[in-house]
Motif scaffolding. Structure first.
Motif, PDB file in Angstrom:
ATOM      1  N   GLN A 134      40.720  47.878  34.787  1.00  0.00           N
ATOM      2  CA  GLN A 134      41.201  46.519  34.605  1.00  0.00           C
ATOM      3  C   GLN A 134      41.990  46.358  33.308  1.00  0.00           C
ATOM      4  O   GLN A 134      41.848  47.143  32.379  1.00  0.00           O
ATOM      5  CB  GLN A 134      40.039  45.524  34.616  1.00  0.00           C
ATOM      6  N   GLU A 183      44.398  41.967  35.563  1.00  0.00           N
ATOM      7  CA  GLU A 183      44.823  42.852  36.648  1.00  0.00           C
ATOM      8  C   GLU A 183      43.709  43.837  36.954  1.00  0.00           C
ATOM      9  O   GLU A 183      43.171  44.479  36.050  1.00  0.00           O
ATOM     10  CB  GLU A 183      46.090  43.608  36.258  1.00  0.00           C
ATOM     11  N   GLN A 184      43.348  43.924  38.231  1.00  0.00           N
ATOM     12  CA  GLN A 184      42.370  44.900  38.711  1.00  0.00           C
ATOM     13  C   GLN A 184      42.930  45.524  39.979  1.00  0.00           C
ATOM     14  O   GLN A 184      42.997  44.876  41.017  1.00  0.00           O
ATOM     15  CB  GLN A 184      41.016  44.242  38.994  1.00  0.00           C
ATOM     16  N   THR A 186      45.327  46.272  42.681  1.00  0.00           N
ATOM     17  CA  THR A 186      46.510  45.558  43.168  1.00  0.00           C
ATOM     18  C   THR A 186      46.362  44.046  43.033  1.00  0.00           C
ATOM     19  O   THR A 186      47.281  43.301  43.363  1.00  0.00           O
ATOM     20  CB  THR A 186      46.757  45.900  44.651  1.00  0.00           C
ATOM     21  N   ARG A 187      45.222  43.582  42.559  1.00  0.00           N
ATOM     22  CA  ARG A 187      44.985  42.142  42.439  1.00  0.00           C
ATOM     23  C   ARG A 187      45.292  41.651  41.027  1.00  0.00           C
ATOM     24  O   ARG A 187      45.146  42.378  40.048  1.00  0.00           O
ATOM     25  CB  ARG A 187      43.538  41.800  42.796  1.00  0.00           C
ATOM     26  N   LYS A 188      45.718  40.386  40.959  1.00  0.00           N
ATOM     27  CA  LYS A 188      46.019  39.763  39.673  1.00  0.00           C
ATOM     28  C   LYS A 188      45.463  38.342  39.680  1.00  0.00           C
ATOM     29  O   LYS A 188      45.497  37.655  40.701  1.00  0.00           O
ATOM     30  CB  LYS A 188      47.522  39.748  39.424  1.00  0.00           C
ATOM     31  N   ALA A 189      44.950  37.897  38.547  1.00  0.00           N
ATOM     32  CA  ALA A 189      44.410  36.546  38.428  1.00  0.00           C
ATOM     33  C   ALA A 189      44.896  35.922  37.129  1.00  0.00           C
ATOM     34  O   ALA A 189      45.073  36.613  36.119  1.00  0.00           O
ATOM     35  CB  ALA A 189      42.885  36.572  38.462  1.00  0.00           C
ATOM     36  N   LYS A 202      32.600  42.641  36.250  1.00  0.00           N
ATOM     37  CA  LYS A 202      33.400  41.607  36.898  1.00  0.00           C
ATOM     38  C   LYS A 202      33.985  40.622  35.891  1.00  0.00           C
ATOM     39  O   LYS A 202      33.438  40.413  34.818  1.00  0.00           O
ATOM     40  CB  LYS A 202      32.554  40.843  37.913  1.00  0.00           C
ATOM     41  N   THR A 211      44.082  31.142  39.495  1.00  0.00           N
ATOM     42  CA  THR A 211      44.793  31.620  40.682  1.00  0.00           C
ATOM     43  C   THR A 211      44.596  33.120  40.827  1.00  0.00           C
ATOM     44  O   THR A 211      44.686  33.863  39.850  1.00  0.00           O
ATOM     45  CB  THR A 211      46.302  31.318  40.577  1.00  0.00           C
ATOM     46  N   ILE A 212      44.330  33.552  42.066  1.00  0.00           N
ATOM     47  CA  ILE A 212      44.207  34.978  42.371  1.00  0.00           C
ATOM     48  C   ILE A 212      45.255  35.335  43.414  1.00  0.00           C
ATOM     49  O   ILE A 212      45.411  34.641  44.417  1.00  0.00           O
ATOM     50  CB  ILE A 212      42.803  35.314  42.912  1.00  0.00           C
ATOM     51  N   TYR A 213      45.985  36.412  43.169  1.00  0.00           N
ATOM     52  CA  TYR A 213      46.999  36.834  44.137  1.00  0.00           C
ATOM     53  C   TYR A 213      47.208  38.335  44.068  1.00  0.00           C
ATOM     54  O   TYR A 213      46.629  39.011  43.217  1.00  0.00           O
ATOM     55  CB  TYR A 213      48.314  36.086  43.909  1.00  0.00           C
TER      56      TYR A 213
END
Length: 213
Positions: A134, A183-184, A186-189, A202, A211-213
């Motif tokens: 992360q 960033e973790q 492929t996910r970003k928040a 976590k 927002t998470i995308y």
């Protein structure tokens, strides 16, 4: 006391006064150094670097305040800190247990202040804190530490059960504030606040419009 040109010093007072990142001597190098034994202040300037156990700190200048047990790093700060024990990925193949390498966090910032009495490091100015799985970016980040437990007195020195990092400060929690991006994989928040717990590995995002995308 003043010194210039390839300065290098070692602080052996691991059980005494001053800020301590690990229970081993601290090594410091720089282009120049100014120190006052009466006030307990030492200032290292020019390619300053401090390393103690698994922890490393580099900056344009590093200031040590013995009585306050504080370290200040200013300018192009880069640091490495070990993380406290947490969940490890499950293994599909059985292997003989042995000492695990510490998980390390790599941090960059404009300024860093470590307060030994609080077990906390405060970072500001374009902070990036990154581990293997992360990455967190924020205006400011606070890293909270816990001391690694000392090994059992019955453990044979050199055995796999011995803990070479005993007494070292390890990150147990990281809190970012101000335009936090995590960033973790492929996910970003994004949010105004992000808090990481080493115990469960976590992040919890809050504030603003998470927002998470």
């Amino acid at each position: 006391m003043r010194a210039e040109g390839g300065v290098r010093s070692t602080d052996f007072s691991t059980a005494g006064s001053g800020a301590q990142l690990a229970a081993v001597p601290a090594n410091i190098s720089a282009d120049a150094m100014q120190a006052n034994s009466k006030t307990g202040r030492a200032l290292y300037t020019g390619h300053a670097r401090l390393w103690q156990g698994d922890s490393v700190m580099e900056a344009d200048s590093i200031e040590l305040l013995r009585e306050e047990r504080v370290m200040n790093a200013v300018g192009n700060v880069r640091a490495v800190f070990p993380q406290a024990a947490g969940p490890w990925p499950a293994q599909t193949v059985a292997v003989e247990p042995g000492p695990k390498k510490p998980r390390l966090w790599h941090v960059t910032a404009g300024t860093l202040t470590y307060r030994d009495a609080e077990g906390r490091t405060h970072l500001e100015k374009n902070v990036v804190a990154q581990a293997a799985e992360q990455k967190m970016r924020a205006t400011a980040v606070d890293l909270y530490f816990t001391r690694a437990e000392k090994p059992n007195s019955n453990v044979v020195i050199g055995s796999a059960a011995a803990n070479p990092a005993a007494g070292a400060q390890q990150i147990s929690r990281a809190v970012g504030t101000g335009g936090v991006i995590v960033e973790q994989g492929t996910r970003k928040a994004t949010a105004e606040r992000g808090e990481y717990s080493a115990a469960d590995g976590k992040f919890v995002m809050s504030g603003g419009n998470p927002t998470i995308y």
